[in-house]
Structures are given as C-alpha cells and as structure tokens.
Scaffold this motif. Structure first.
Motif, mmCIF file in Angstrom:
data_model
loop_
_atom_site.group_PDB
_atom_site.id
_atom_site.type_symbol
_atom_site.label_atom_id
_atom_site.label_comp_id
_atom_site.label_asym_id
_atom_site.label_seq_id
_atom_site.Cartn_x
_atom_site.Cartn_y
_atom_site.Cartn_z
ATOM 1 N N LEU A 13 6.625 10.009 11.092
ATOM 2 C CA LEU A 13 6.978 8.759 12.236
ATOM 3 C C LEU A 13 5.845 8.312 12.937
ATOM 4 C CD1 LEU A 13 10.179 10.382 13.428
ATOM 5 C CD2 LEU A 13 10.281 8.609 11.708
ATOM 6 N N SER A 14 4.807 9.526 13.129
ATOM 7 C CA SER A 14 3.837 9.037 14.119
ATOM 8 C C SER A 14 2.706 8.018 13.359
ATOM 9 C CB SER A 14 2.670 10.382 14.369
ATOM 10 O OG SER A 14 2.368 10.651 12.827
ATOM 11 N N TYR A 15 2.629 7.965 12.101
ATOM 12 C CA TYR A 15 2.003 6.932 11.496
ATOM 13 C C TYR A 15 2.555 5.344 11.495
ATOM 14 C CZ TYR A 15 4.198 6.535 6.729
ATOM 15 O OH TYR A 15 4.794 6.041 5.726
ATOM 16 N N LEU A 16 3.958 5.483 11.540
ATOM 17 C CA LEU A 16 4.352 4.101 11.772
ATOM 18 C C LEU A 16 4.159 3.501 13.088
ATOM 19 C CD1 LEU A 16 8.127 4.870 10.373
ATOM 20 C CD2 LEU A 16 6.161 3.447 9.205
ATOM 21 N N HIS A 17 3.733 4.183 14.237
ATOM 22 C CA HIS A 17 3.261 3.734 15.342
ATOM 23 C C HIS A 17 1.987 2.990 14.976
ATOM 24 C CE1 HIS A 17 6.629 5.050 17.933
ATOM 25 N NE2 HIS A 17 6.452 5.852 17.106
ATOM 26 N N ARG A 18 1.207 3.471 14.052
ATOM 27 C CA ARG A 18 -0.297 3.285 14.059
ATOM 28 C C ARG A 18 -0.553 2.105 13.055
ATOM 29 N NH1 ARG A 18 -3.347 8.066 12.529
ATOM 30 N NH2 ARG A 18 -5.275 6.695 13.067
ATOM 31 N N ILE A 19 0.355 2.108 11.905
ATOM 32 C CA ILE A 19 0.017 1.191 10.800
ATOM 33 C C ILE A 19 0.782 -0.273 11.266
ATOM 34 C CG2 ILE A 19 0.236 0.716 8.527
ATOM 35 C CD1 ILE A 19 0.143 3.775 7.982
ATOM 36 N N PRO A 20 0.167 -1.384 11.308
ATOM 37 C CA PRO A 20 0.636 -2.637 11.373
ATOM 38 C C PRO A 20 1.411 -3.149 10.287
ATOM 39 C CG PRO A 20 -1.761 -2.908 10.927
ATOM 40 C CD PRO A 20 -1.476 -1.546 10.808
ATOM 41 N N ALA A 21 2.439 -2.346 9.870
ATOM 42 C CA ALA A 21 3.256 -2.879 8.722
ATOM 43 C C ALA A 21 4.195 -3.849 9.205
ATOM 44 C CB ALA A 21 3.939 -1.401 8.052
ATOM 45 N N THR A 22 4.695 -4.568 8.007
ATOM 46 C CA THR A 22 5.803 -5.690 8.266
ATOM 47 C C THR A 22 7.132 -5.255 7.492
ATOM 48 O OG1 THR A 22 4.986 -7.064 6.488
ATOM 49 C CG2 THR A 22 4.083 -7.385 8.726
ATOM 50 N N GLY A 73 -5.761 7.143 5.704
ATOM 51 C CA GLY A 73 -6.707 5.952 6.243
ATOM 52 C C GLY A 73 -7.371 6.440 7.604
ATOM 53 N N SER A 74 -8.608 6.134 7.655
ATOM 54 C CA SER A 74 -9.226 6.306 9.074
ATOM 55 C C SER A 74 -9.016 5.359 9.932
ATOM 56 C CB SER A 74 -10.699 6.604 8.880
ATOM 57 O OG SER A 74 -11.426 5.089 8.150
ATOM 58 N N ASP A 75 -9.487 5.478 11.456
ATOM 59 C CA ASP A 75 -9.433 4.443 12.241
ATOM 60 C C ASP A 75 -10.076 3.136 11.621
ATOM 61 O OD1 ASP A 75 -7.946 6.003 13.938
ATOM 62 O OD2 ASP A 75 -9.905 6.800 15.041
ATOM 63 N N VAL A 76 -11.010 3.087 11.043
ATOM 64 C CA VAL A 76 -11.606 1.932 10.509
ATOM 65 C C VAL A 76 -10.793 1.346 9.545
ATOM 66 C CG1 VAL A 76 -13.955 1.050 9.068
ATOM 67 C CG2 VAL A 76 -13.985 3.003 10.871
ATOM 68 N N VAL A 77 -9.985 1.985 8.808
ATOM 69 C CA VAL A 77 -9.171 1.370 7.841
ATOM 70 C C VAL A 77 -8.073 0.727 8.650
ATOM 71 C CG1 VAL A 77 -7.298 1.878 6.071
ATOM 72 C CG2 VAL A 77 -9.632 2.893 5.806
ATOM 73 N N LEU A 78 -7.419 1.289 9.582
ATOM 74 C CA LEU A 78 -6.426 0.765 10.282
ATOM 75 C C LEU A 78 -7.082 -0.367 11.101
ATOM 76 C CD1 LEU A 78 -4.888 4.118 11.739
ATOM 77 C CD2 LEU A 78 -3.925 2.601 10.005
ATOM 78 N N ASP A 79 -8.204 -0.450 11.560
ATOM 79 C CA ASP A 79 -8.722 -1.618 12.228
ATOM 80 C C ASP A 79 -8.712 -2.859 11.117
ATOM 81 O OD1 ASP A 79 -9.816 -2.922 14.552
ATOM 82 O OD2 ASP A 79 -11.562 -2.954 13.064
ATOM 83 N N GLY A 90 -2.383 -13.253 9.427
ATOM 84 C CA GLY A 90 -1.144 -13.552 8.832
ATOM 85 C C GLY A 90 -0.876 -13.026 7.757
ATOM 86 N N VAL A 91 -1.558 -12.055 7.039
ATOM 87 C CA VAL A 91 -1.330 -11.559 5.750
ATOM 88 C C VAL A 91 -0.300 -10.290 6.198
ATOM 89 C CG1 VAL A 91 -1.996 -9.749 4.130
ATOM 90 C CG2 VAL A 91 -3.602 -11.609 5.041
ATOM 91 N N ARG A 92 0.961 -10.207 5.161
ATOM 92 C CA ARG A 92 1.891 -9.122 5.604
ATOM 93 C C ARG A 92 1.276 -7.788 4.888
ATOM 94 N NH1 ARG A 92 7.135 -11.683 6.543
ATOM 95 N NH2 ARG A 92 6.869 -13.931 6.174
ATOM 96 N N ILE A 93 1.836 -6.630 5.652
ATOM 97 C CA ILE A 93 1.512 -5.202 5.153
ATOM 98 C C ILE A 93 2.923 -4.655 4.856
ATOM 99 C CG2 ILE A 93 0.372 -3.215 5.671
ATOM 100 C CD1 ILE A 93 -1.499 -5.606 5.708
ATOM 101 N N ALA A 94 3.178 -4.192 3.510
ATOM 102 C CA ALA A 94 4.402 -3.475 3.058
ATOM 103 C C ALA A 94 3.788 -1.936 2.569
ATOM 104 C CB ALA A 94 4.987 -4.211 1.956
ATOM 105 N N LEU A 146 0.904 -1.136 -0.073
ATOM 106 C CA LEU A 146 -0.093 -0.032 -0.011
ATOM 107 C C LEU A 146 0.895 1.088 0.179
ATOM 108 C CD1 LEU A 146 -1.356 -2.110 2.601
ATOM 109 C CD2 LEU A 146 -3.215 -0.796 1.643
ATOM 110 N N THR A 147 0.428 2.354 -0.701
ATOM 111 C CA THR A 147 1.412 3.647 -0.966
ATOM 112 C C THR A 147 1.101 4.209 0.585
ATOM 113 O OG1 THR A 147 -0.730 4.686 -1.912
ATOM 114 C CG2 THR A 147 1.132 3.670 -3.523
ATOM 115 N N GLU A 148 2.223 5.123 0.750
ATOM 116 C CA GLU A 148 2.162 5.939 1.955
ATOM 117 C C GLU A 148 1.045 6.887 2.037
ATOM 118 O OE1 GLU A 148 5.891 8.167 3.972
ATOM 119 O OE2 GLU A 148 6.302 7.629 1.824
ATOM 120 N N SER A 149 0.607 7.511 0.982
ATOM 121 C CA SER A 149 -0.423 8.451 0.919
ATOM 122 C C SER A 149 -1.697 7.845 1.211
ATOM 123 C CB SER A 149 -0.549 9.203 -0.545
ATOM 124 O OG SER A 149 -0.734 8.256 -1.472
#
Length: 764
Positions: free
Chosen positions: A671-680, A641-647, A656-660, A633-636
């Motif tokens: 840097l703040s969104y790196l704390h919120r997004i469950p990226a791998t 993304g809203s809280d619903v998207v992050l959920d 088990g799906v990876r997020i790049a 998924l792109t940075e933008s």
C-alpha cells in the motif's frame, strides 16, 4: 572546534607558540650576524663561528624536540632522531671550541670523531624513519646501500679533484687523507634522502628543507676538505657560516606542515613507478670512480691505500646491492605469478589457471568433467548490503567449496560470482554427488537465516565427450546447464544434455534473429480493446507487439520479450511500439476522439534518463496529445524504482500521460507505494479474474478489495482476462468500470479495431 577527520598533527605548525617564532627569528639573526662577522674579518672570528654554530644547533635541537611531542608515532620517531642529531652537532661544536681554546688549531680528536659519527648515524636513521622511506628491512638496507655506494664512489673522485696536486709526502698525515670522509657521508645522506623522498610524487616539504641543509653541508665540507688538504684552512673562515646555516634549515623544517596522511599511509595503495634516474642513481658515480682510480695512480704505479680500500668496499657494497636486487626480483616474480594465476580475494586459482589446467587435461586424454557455479542473488546482496559484504560472502563461499571439494577436484574463481570445479582422471567421486556436496556445503548455518545474507548457488555440469572440439565447448555446455539450474528454481544442479544444448542453440539463434527484427520490419502491432462495462463502448486499446518470424511464423510476446529484456533488445522494441502505437491512435482518434492507446513499457526504460524525451518525441511525431496515451508498467518495475524514476513518472503525469499499474496483485502489492507512484489506474491481473464464479469466494473478495482500494486512491480499475459471461457479470457486479479480454474482443490489427470504433463510442 576542528572537524574530526583533521588530525592534530596537521594543525600543529599553526599552533606554534610565540617563543617558537621568536626562536626562529633569533637563530636567523645569529646566522646573519656570523656571516657578516666572518666576511668582514672582525677580530675573534673563530670563536664567533663556533659559538654561532653551538647556539643555532642548540635551538634546532629544542625545535625538533618540541615538534616531536605533537606528532603521531611515525613522525615522532623521525623528529626525535633529528633532535638527537642536532644535539650531537651542538656537542661536537662545543668540544671543538674547548679544544681550540686549549691551544689546538684543528682538534681532530677521537672523541670528536665519535660524536660526529654518532650524529651521522642518527641523521641517517631519521631519514630511514621518514614516512616516505621503505617499511621493510630489506628496503631500508637497500636504500642505505644506495647512499653508501654513492659516498664510496666519491672517494676516488675526490682524491683526484682535491689531492692530485699535493705531494705524496704531504699526505702522510692521516687527518688530511681521511678528511675525504666528511663529504662522503654528506653525499651518502643526500642520496638516501633522494631515494626515500618518494618516487613520482611531490616531496614532503620538510624533506626539501632538510635536503637543502644537506646540500649546503656537503658543499661546506667539500670546501673545508680542499682547504685543509692544501693547509690553507684557518678557523673563522667564511665557509664556517655554512654549518650554522645547515643547522638553521633543520630547525626551520619543523615549521613545515606534516603530510595529510600523517596518521599512517595506506599500505595497500599501489606505489608509483620510480623514474629511471632514481633506479640508476647508485650506479651513476661508479663509472667516474673507476676513471678516478686510473688517474690516481702514483708514478710508481701503485694505488693509494685509501683509494684501494674504498674501491674494495665499493665492490662489496655493489655485490650486496645486486644480491638484494636479485632477491627483490625473485619476490616480484613470485608476486606477479600469484597475481597472474590466483584470485586476490579468495586465494583460489583464477580463470587463466583453470583454462590451462583444463586444456592440459584434455591434451592428456583423460576423463574430464566441469562444474560451473553461479551464486544466486549476488547482485541483490551487493545492492542491499554493499560490496564489502559481497566480498565477504564470496570469501565464505570459496572456503566452504574448497572444503567440500577437497582432493576430488580443483576449484577456481572465474570472475565475479562465478566459480568452477575441474574433475579429471580416474575420479573417485562422480560430478553429480560432488555437486550435491557443494550445495550442502552452501546451506545456511544456524543463525545465518536471520542475517539476510547466506550463500546458495546454481550448478551446471558438463562432461567431455565426442561432441566437444575444445575446452570452450565444454565450458559452454556447463554454462548452459547452469542456466537451466537457475531456471529450475536455483540452489540446484543440472547436467548438460543434448536437449538442453539444442534449446540453448535455438535460444541463441532466436536472439540473433531478434536483433534484426526491428530493422527488417518483422514486428507488427495488434490492439485489444478495453471497454466500458456499463455500455460496451471501447474506451481504449492496448497495443500488443507480435513478431512475424520468417521461419517460425507469428510469435506471441511470451516467446521473445523475455529474451529481449535479458539482452537489452527490449529498448529498441519498446521505442518502436511506442511510435507505431501513437501513429495508430492518431489515426483512429479522427473518428473516435475519446479512445486512448495503452503501451507497455519495460522496467529497463524506467531507468533511462531519456524516457521523457522518448515519449514526447513519439507523441509529437504522430501528432497525438499526451493525454491520449497510457503507459502500462508492472508492479515489480515500479516497486524497484528509485526516487529518480518516480520523479520521471511525475513529470509524465504533468504532461498529461496516464500511468497504469499492470498485473496488479501479482507483485509486492504494498500500500505504501500507491502513495508514491502517480498512477491513474490499476489493472487487476487475469489470474484473479479467471477464478471468479460461484465457487470462488476468495477470488471474488480479492477483486472486490482491489476495486475498493482503487476507489480510495481515486484510481480507475480495469479487469483483465475477462473471457466468459460469468466473469463479465462478476466484475460488473463488483463495480469494475472497465474490462479487457476475449469477451470483448481479441487482439487484432488496426483495420479491425477501426471497425469496432462506432460513432456510438464517441457519443458515450
């Protein structure tokens, strides 16, 4: 403590004092006692009836005064006028009683007439001051006329019903003749109450009780007039209790709660359409009055003077009522024309007016040019500051553009954030300088830069020529030029040229072809390997969609994916890519179980509630474990993304799906969104990798910083766009674990990827 949104008036009845409740019960007992006394015929019935009426009317006066003190201004006026009406009724009863005690059996004196007439005036004024009554003077006069017309129509009808069997000589007494006015006034007030009660909505409860009071009084007055005309009325008759009962109902109405919006109704709210019978109400009894006039003629052929006077007055009232109706129709026609031809927010002509003016200009065969304006970033203003701020911005833009255009053209709002200017005839200003004037007028004024909301627009210009067959062609070309201005960086203007027109036609044809691409099997996948930089083994492969166009040949994603995102076609394309990529991964994992597949997902898919179901269905149909899938998924897209998207992303990670995070560093890179997004993992954009080398220390530092940042967040790093040995050496030295680019393999079909997946890959 009461909530702040509950008005004091709304709870006033609940705080009625003990004395108020006792007064209501006492008044009811007075009416009940009077009824029993009169029906049984006990001595002194006349005095009892008068004293009962005085007592109940006085109590009703006090009750109305007390409730008026607790109400806001609109209701206070209503209850105060009712208090005056009840006070006049009490005074009239007192005067009547005094005159009777002085020996007058039926004291119809001028003073009593004045008192009772004043009570009728104040009672009518109270009805016209109720919350449901018309606010305009014309509406109030029309309502009053409706009541007067119904009341006047009653006179001939009452004459026939009441006086038809009475000798003419017995009608010489004017008191007998003019006694018809009592029920006429009652019916007039009852008609006004029905009219003001409010069309097609529940009637306010106090008005219901007051309506019952008026109906009882009308019945009592009609019976009294009939008895009086036949000289059979005696003071103390059982009918007298009806007047006391009507006073009791007025006092009881003070206990009803006020309407929820008693602090003032929304004057902008649309009024419901009244039922047909309320519109026809003042005219319904007129036919009966005409028939009654025919029946009321004396044997000499003459019409009684009272009937003649009533009919003449009725005709005058009808003429005045029709005049008001005609005036209202004209006002409504003018309002409808404005609603039809002008925009209600900005006051500018609307699309219908603009198109009519444009067609007329083309019909007159004069030189015509159209400037189409679209406000830049208006959706973001609405999303960030709300629609009220957006409306104010549109109003400001309209005022500035109106001043900038002046007499050189007609400006209109076509809808939303789209405006247009029509320049016709021997125009003193060509369209290009006019566009420059408009852009200059929309520049932020001093201080507006700090507000975060200031107008700008993209303008497209089209001039009528032989290539246009109608006004729609001209507007289409202006729209093409406007989108070209937006693509040029916004806050600019462009004139439609044959090249722009041809490009737009090609774009439309390509979109039409793209709609058929999925169904007709024109899409295909290629896979680019992502390797372990230390060993060169393929660890994953990114699925890249290609379009084998039947006429244009093989098209890269950059040629059609932007069109797919703009038209919503990206959703079926993404679903197809996901399904095919999972099937391919399931095939190659038979020989290389450790190699996973990476699939790009558009931002539009993140906002869809069926994202998780789509991913689960694709992996389940292919027999692929979700752990073998990476969604890129792109940075933008992630930042917006809203809280619903992050959920949803967290639920995918739990599966088990990876997020790049793709193209990292080209978006907001917060840097703040790196704390919120469950990226791998992070994928460093190719623009940074391309600048790596001995003479690019900043690019080297950037890639190194991102690599360390990823390590701090426990994220894997993929360097994209590695094409040369120098770039490979640089990203390896920096510490990137994985690489992707032509250095390791170009995108290829599945059979070629299978050949690259050697058993060594599995071992490593």
């Amino acid at each position: 403590m009461l909530p702040q949104h509950v008005s004091r008036a709304a709870v006033a009845p609940a705080r009625l004092t003990l004395s108020g409740r006792v007064g209501l019960v006492a008044a009811a007992f007075v009416v009940l006692g009077e009824a029993v006394w009169l029906v049984v015929g006990l001595p002194g019935a006349a005095l009892v009836s008068h004293l009962g009426g005085v007592a109940v009317a006085t109590w009703a006066t006090v009750a109305c005064v007390r409730v008026a003190r607790r109400q806001p201004a609109p209701l206070r006026r209503f209850w105060s006028l009712l208090a005056v009406t009840m006070a006049l009724s009490a005074l009239g009863c007192i005067l009547w009683t005094v005159e009777q005690l002085n020996g007058h059996r039926l004291p119809h004196t001028p003073l009593l007439g004045v008192v009772f007439t004043a009570g009728i005036v104040t009672g009518t004024a109270a009805l016209l001051c109720s919350l449901a009554a018309p606010r305009s003077l014309v509406g109030q006069v029309r309502t009053l006329l409706d009541g007067v017309i119904v009341g006047l129509a009653l006179i001939p009808i009452g004459w026939v019903v009441v006086f038809r069997d009475i000798a003419a000589v017995a009608l010489a007494d004017p008191l007998r003749t003019f006694g018809l006015l009592y029920p006429m006034f009652d019916l007039m007030q009852l008609t006004i109450l029905v009219v003001v009660a409010g069309p097609s909505r529940p009637m306010w409860r106090p008005l219901r009780v007051i309506g019952a009071s008026l109906a009882i009084r009308a019945a009592a007055d009609t019976t009294y007039v009939s008895l009086f005309a036949h000289d059979s009325y005696v003071p103390g008759h059982p009918i007298d209790v009806c007047w006391a009962l009507s006073f009791l109902l007025i006092g009881a109405a003070t206990r009803c709660p006020p309407p929820p919006a008693c602090d003032g109704e929304d004057e902008t709210a649309e009024s419901p359409q009244p039922p047909w019978w309320r519109v026809a109400l003042p005219y319904l009894p007129v036919g009966g009055a005409i028939v009654a006039v025919m029946l009321s003629r004396r044997p000499t052929g003459q019409t009684p003077h009272l009937i003649f006077l009533a009919m003449m007055t009725l005709l005058g009232m009808l003429a005045l009522r029709q005049g008001l109706a005609a005036n209202e129709i004209l006002r409504l026609v003018a309002r409808l024309r404005r609603l039809a031809y002008f925009d209600q927010l900005t006051g500018l002509p609307n699309r219908l007016t603009f198109n009519r003016r444009l067609r007329r200009a083309l019909y007159d065969d004069v030189r015509v040019a159209v400037l189409l304006l679209d406000v830049d970033g208006f959706k973001q203003v609405n999303d960030r500051f709300g629609h009220a701020t957006g409306d104010r911005l549109l109003t400001t833009i309209a005022e500035r553009m109106r001043d900038a255009v002046g007499a050189d053209g007609m400006i209109a709002r076509l809808g939303g954030d789209e405006f247009a200017v029509l320049v016709e005839g021997d125009r003193p200003v060509p369209p290009e300088p006019l566009a420059e004037r408009l852009l200059a007028a929309l520049q932020p004024l001093p201080g507006e830069e700090d507000l975060g909301v200031h107008p700008s627009a993209s303008i497209g210009i089209a001039e009528y020529g032989p290539q246009h067959t109608s006004h729609t062609d001209l507007l289409r070309d202006a729209d093409i030029a406007m989108y070209a201005a937006k693509a040029a960086g916004k806050s600019a203007y462009r004139t439609c040229t044959p090249a722009l027109r041809e490009s737009a036609v090609s774009r439309a044809e390509l979109i039409a072809d793209l709609r058929r691409a999925v169904d007709e099997g024109q899409l295909q996948l290629e896979f680019q390997p992502i390797v372990d930089l230390a060993t060169g083994a393929v660890r994953s492969a990114e699925a890249l969609v290609r379009w084998r166009h039947p006429r244009l040949g093989m098209l890269d994603p950059a040629k059609f994916l932007p069109l797919a995102e703009a038209t919503g076609l990206i959703l079926p394309i993404d679903r197809w890519v996901l399904q095919e990529a999972c099937r391919a991964a399931a095939a190659w994992r038979q020989n290389a179980p450790g190699v996973i597949v990476a699939v790009n997902i558009a931002a539009a898919h993140l906002r869809r509630p069926d994202l998780i179901a789509t991913v689960i269905a694709a992996t389940a149909d292919a027999g692929l474990s979700p752990r073998a899938l990476t969604l890129e998924l792109t940075e933008s897209a992630l930042i917006e993304g809203s809280d619903v998207v992050l959920d949803r992303l967290r639920q995918l990670r739990e599966l088990g799906v990876r997020i790049a995070i793709d193209d990292f560093g080209t978006g907001y890179s917060s840097l703040s969104y790196l704390h919120r997004i469950p990226a791998t993992e992070l994928k460093i954009d190719r623009s940074f990798v391309a600048r790596l080398g001995a003479e690019a220390p900043r690019a080297y530092a950037t890639v190194e910083m991102v690599t360390r940042l990823a390590g701090a967040f426990d994220l894997a790093v993929v360097a994209e766009g590695v094409e040369t040995e120098a770039q490979h050496a640089a990203v390896t030295a920096i510490g990137c674990v994985h690489g992707q680019g032509w250095r390791y393999g170009r995108p290829a079909a599945l059979p070629e990827l299978l050949a690259a997946l050697t058993p060594v890959d599995v071992a490593r």
